[in-house]
Every structure is written in structure tokens, then in C-alpha cells.
Design a protein around this motif. Structure first.
Motif, mmCIF file in Angstrom:
data_model
loop_
_atom_site.group_PDB
_atom_site.id
_atom_site.type_symbol
_atom_site.label_atom_id
_atom_site.label_comp_id
_atom_site.label_asym_id
_atom_site.label_seq_id
_atom_site.Cartn_x
_atom_site.Cartn_y
_atom_site.Cartn_z
ATOM 1 N N TYR A 1 1.023 6.618 8.943
ATOM 2 C CA TYR A 1 1.231 6.265 7.539
ATOM 3 C C TYR A 1 0.178 5.274 7.037
ATOM 4 O O TYR A 1 -0.317 4.430 7.781
ATOM 5 N N ARG A 2 -0.112 5.392 5.736
ATOM 6 C CA ARG A 2 -1.138 4.549 5.107
ATOM 7 C C ARG A 2 -0.518 3.694 4.011
ATOM 8 O O ARG A 2 0.477 4.067 3.385
ATOM 9 N N LYS A 3 -1.148 2.559 3.784
ATOM 10 C CA LYS A 3 -0.769 1.723 2.650
ATOM 11 C C LYS A 3 -1.463 2.249 1.390
ATOM 12 O O LYS A 3 -2.292 3.159 1.454
ATOM 13 N N ALA A 4 -1.131 1.668 0.256
ATOM 14 C CA ALA A 4 -1.690 2.124 -1.015
ATOM 15 C C ALA A 4 -3.212 2.044 -1.033
ATOM 16 O O ALA A 4 -3.872 2.851 -1.689
ATOM 17 N N ASP A 5 -3.784 1.075 -0.299
ATOM 18 C CA ASP A 5 -5.242 0.940 -0.283
ATOM 19 C C ASP A 5 -5.909 1.838 0.762
ATOM 20 O O ASP A 5 -7.124 1.776 0.960
ATOM 21 N N GLY A 6 -5.126 2.644 1.463
ATOM 22 C CA GLY A 6 -5.676 3.568 2.464
ATOM 23 C C GLY A 6 -5.687 3.033 3.876
ATOM 24 O O GLY A 6 -5.939 3.788 4.811
ATOM 25 N N SER A 7 -5.434 1.740 4.067
ATOM 26 C CA SER A 7 -5.410 1.179 5.414
ATOM 27 C C SER A 7 -4.090 1.520 6.106
ATOM 28 O O SER A 7 -3.131 1.957 5.469
ATOM 29 N N ARG A 8 -4.049 1.296 7.398
ATOM 30 C CA ARG A 8 -2.897 1.712 8.196
ATOM 31 C C ARG A 8 -1.689 0.801 7.963
ATOM 32 O O ARG A 8 -1.816 -0.421 7.859
ATOM 33 N N VAL A 9 -0.510 1.398 7.888
ATOM 34 C CA VAL A 9 0.734 0.625 7.828
ATOM 35 C C VAL A 9 0.965 -0.043 9.182
ATOM 36 O O VAL A 9 0.858 0.599 10.231
ATOM 37 N N ASN A 10 1.284 -1.343 9.155
ATOM 38 C CA ASN A 10 1.449 -2.105 10.390
ATOM 39 C C ASN A 10 2.902 -2.351 10.751
ATOM 40 O O ASN A 10 3.229 -2.526 11.922
#
Length: 345
Positions: free
Chosen positions: A312-321
Motif C-alpha cells: 500500500y502507498r500513501k497519498a504522496d506515493g511513498s510506502r505505508v508504514n
């Protein structure tokens, strides 16, 4: 050394409580080293892997160099008993008289160390709940349920308005400022500025909220404060509402750090439950999850799995932690995935 003796030593040391800083930690670690070297007659090299495994139950963890020193000291120590005196014990650990057996009534009701002082902390006001909801942010309904369960409390600590996590065991009180700012460093000490503070006596290995989960069939095991509070709103949204009462089959439970193993007194309360672990997606978080999964499976949990945030990705495209980011900052495209509609066990 034959393999049988090493396996007996492994079984024995797994039952020895981990060392806790400020509570005779050096002596406890030296004792564990002596058990392996003197009790089972292992060389320091043979004993090191076993002591490293035992080290995962310590708070905080020892470095490998420190453990090597302890084993070397044990190897040089004088003992009235012959080396290998525990080899015939069958690997069964008998606690000293002053140590309660894990899971016993005395271990659960009378922890060995003084409990944290929770004076001045209580349910809090509607205004405090709302300010906390706005600050992170959190969903207010989830905070209200955490407050009703008794795991979310409010108070003043050293002049700062704080919220804290605790539970019926009274073993833990970890506090943070409601305004989200750091606690200042303490001049003249090694205490630096920090976002949270575990009140003296708090037992980090305790699974916070597990006693409150006794009547529910499933547990979401979270890492840290934000994920624990966020899981309350997730549980409500996935639960069933009847007669204006909140009803969820799944209870949030927290490990406030990825480092310690689950406290042996907490493990029996997971027996027969469906457990899903939500670790932080980094090395320490995943390592902690693997450790807890093994413990819970051995303790008789009905099923234990680990939620994977990596797709899954966050809104900015980085990975959900973590769970907080999954709930509050998930990429719109990922929200369309049916898997994200229900994530609790």
C-alpha cells in the motif's frame, strides 16, 4: 558438547525471566550466563546463541559484546557445584522462591517491581478528547471507546496536559502531551527531549489492553500509541451496532515497543483467540512481529497472522508504514481495493 545438552539448555533458559534495567539487570544477565556455562557446562561459544535468544526478553536489549563479556565472566567464575550440574534437570526450570511462575495468580496480581504511579490520571473531559482528536488527528469515536474501556486516560504530568495509555493491570502508564509537542530535556541528566514518557515502573513487555479483551474472540495486536488508538476507530467501523451500543468482535491490544517479547503473564490471555499483528513496516517492527507470532502460537492462540502494509502507498506515493498511515493517508487508488474494506480478524 553433545546436542542433547545444548537442547536442554535452550529449553531451560527460555523459561528464565529476562533482565530489566534498574531491577538487578546486570545480576540477572550474569545469572543467565552462569546457567549456560556452569549449569549446563557449555563453552562461551556454544552458549552465545542461546544467550542471544534469551536477550530478546530483556529490557533494554544487551549488545552482543556485553553478552560475550558476561559469558567470559561466567567461564572464570568459581562455583561450589560441578560444571554441568543442570544437565540432569531435564530442561525444566524451577523458579527461585522470590520469582512468581509465569501466568500464575501471584505473577499477575503482584508484579515484582513497583507499579507506575497513576495518581491524577483519569477519564478526562470531552474537551480533552476533542483536542487530542484534532492534534494527531484521531477519530473522536475511537478515542471515546478507548476512554470507555479505561485504556485512555488524561492528566497533568510535570506541568504538561497529557494523555496516557494504561489498563486494568496497572502495569503500564505511558504519557504524551495533548498538544503533540515534545517533553523537554532534563538539565543535568541524560534524559533528552522526547515525544513520550513511560512512567517509572511501567512494564514495556506487557500487552496493554489484553485483560480488557478477555470476552472477545479476536485481538488486533498493534505496535505503539498511534496505531493502538487508531485501531479503536477501525474496530468500531468494522463492528456491529446494536441498541446504540458499540459492539466489536475484535479488541485492540498494544505492545508499546517492538523490542521486548510479550510478558509471560500476558500470554495465557491470548489462548484460543484469533490474533492479527499490525507491525511497523521496518526492520525492528517486522522482527518484533515475528517474535510475537512465535510466542502466541506457542501460547495456544487459535490463529496468528501478520498484516502486510508493503503493497500500500500513501497519498504522496511513498510506502505505508503503519496502521495510522493506512487509515489517514492511504492513496485514493488503494482505497478502491476490496481488501482494505475490512482488515481486522
Amino acid at each position: 558438547m553433545n546436542t542433547n545438552s545444548i537442547e536442554r539448555a535452550r529449553s531451560y533458559i527460555a523459561r528464565v525471566p529476562g533482565a530489566v534495567s534498574g531491577a538487578g539487570g546486570h545480576n540477572a544477565t550474569f545469572h543467565a550466563a552462569c546457567v549456560l556455562v556452569l549449569g549446563f557446562g557449555l563453552t562461551p561459544a556454544e552458549a552465545l546463541p542461546l544467550l542471544l535468544a534469551w536477550n530478546t526478553t530483556c529490557q533494554p536489549l544487551w549488545s552482543e559484546a556485553d553478552l560475550r563479556h558476561k559469558l567470559a565472566d561466567a567461564d572464570r567464575a568459581n562455583s561450589a557445584k560441578p560444571r554441568g550440574y543442570l544437565v540432569g534437570s531435564g530442561g525444566v526450570w524451577t523458579p527461585p522462591r522470590h520469582v512468581a511462575r509465569p501466568g500464575s495468580a501471584s505473577a499477575q496480581s503482584k508484579p515484582a517491581n513497583p507499579l507506575p504511579d497513576r495518581a491524577g490520571f483519569g477519564p478526562g473531559t470531552l474537551g480533552q478528547v476533542q483536542r487530542l482528536a484534532d492534534a494527531r488527528p484521531y477519530h473522536r469515536e475511537g478515542l471515546a471507546w478507548a476512554q470507555e474501556r479505561g485504556v485512555l486516560v488524561f492528566g497533568v504530568w510535570h506541568g504538561f496536559e497529557c494523555y496516557g495509555l494504561t489498563d486494568a493491570s496497572a502495569r503500564v502508564l505511558e504519557v504524551r502531551r495533548i498538544d503533540g509537542n515534545l517533553f523537554p530535556a532534563v538539565p543535568g541528566t541524560a534524559i533528552r527531549a522526547r515525544k513520550c514518557h513511560a512512567v517509572k515502573g511501567s512494564q514495556k513487555p506487557w500487552s496493554l489492553g489484553i485483560l480488557e479483551a478477555c470476552d472477545l474472540p479476536a485481538v488486533a495486536l498493534l505496535e505503539g500509541v498511534p496505531d493502538f488508538l487508531t485501531a479503536h476507530s477501525v474496530a468500531l467501523s468494522e463492528g456491529v451496532s446494536r441498541d446504540d451500543r458499540r459492539d466489536s468482535r475484535c479488541a485492540p491490544v498494544a505492545m508499546l515497543s517492538a523490542s521486548p517479547a510479550i510478558h509471560p503473564d500476558a500470554l495465557p490471555h491470548f489462548k484460543g483467540k484469533f490474533v492479527r499483528i499490525f507491525p511497523h513496516s521496518e526492520r525492528m517492527g517486522l522482527k518484533g512481529a515475528a517474535k510475537w507470532q512465535a510466542q502466541l502460537a506457542a501460547a495456544g492462540a487459535a490463529c496468528v497472522d501478520v498484516f502486510d502494509f508493503s503493497p500500500y502507498r500513501k497519498a504522496d506515493g511513498s510506502r505505508v508504514n503503519d496502521l495510522w498511515e493506512f487509515v489517514h493517508d492511504l492513496h485514493p487508488d488503494d482505497r478502491k481495493n476490496p481488501v482494505t474494506w475490512r482488515i481486522l480478524p
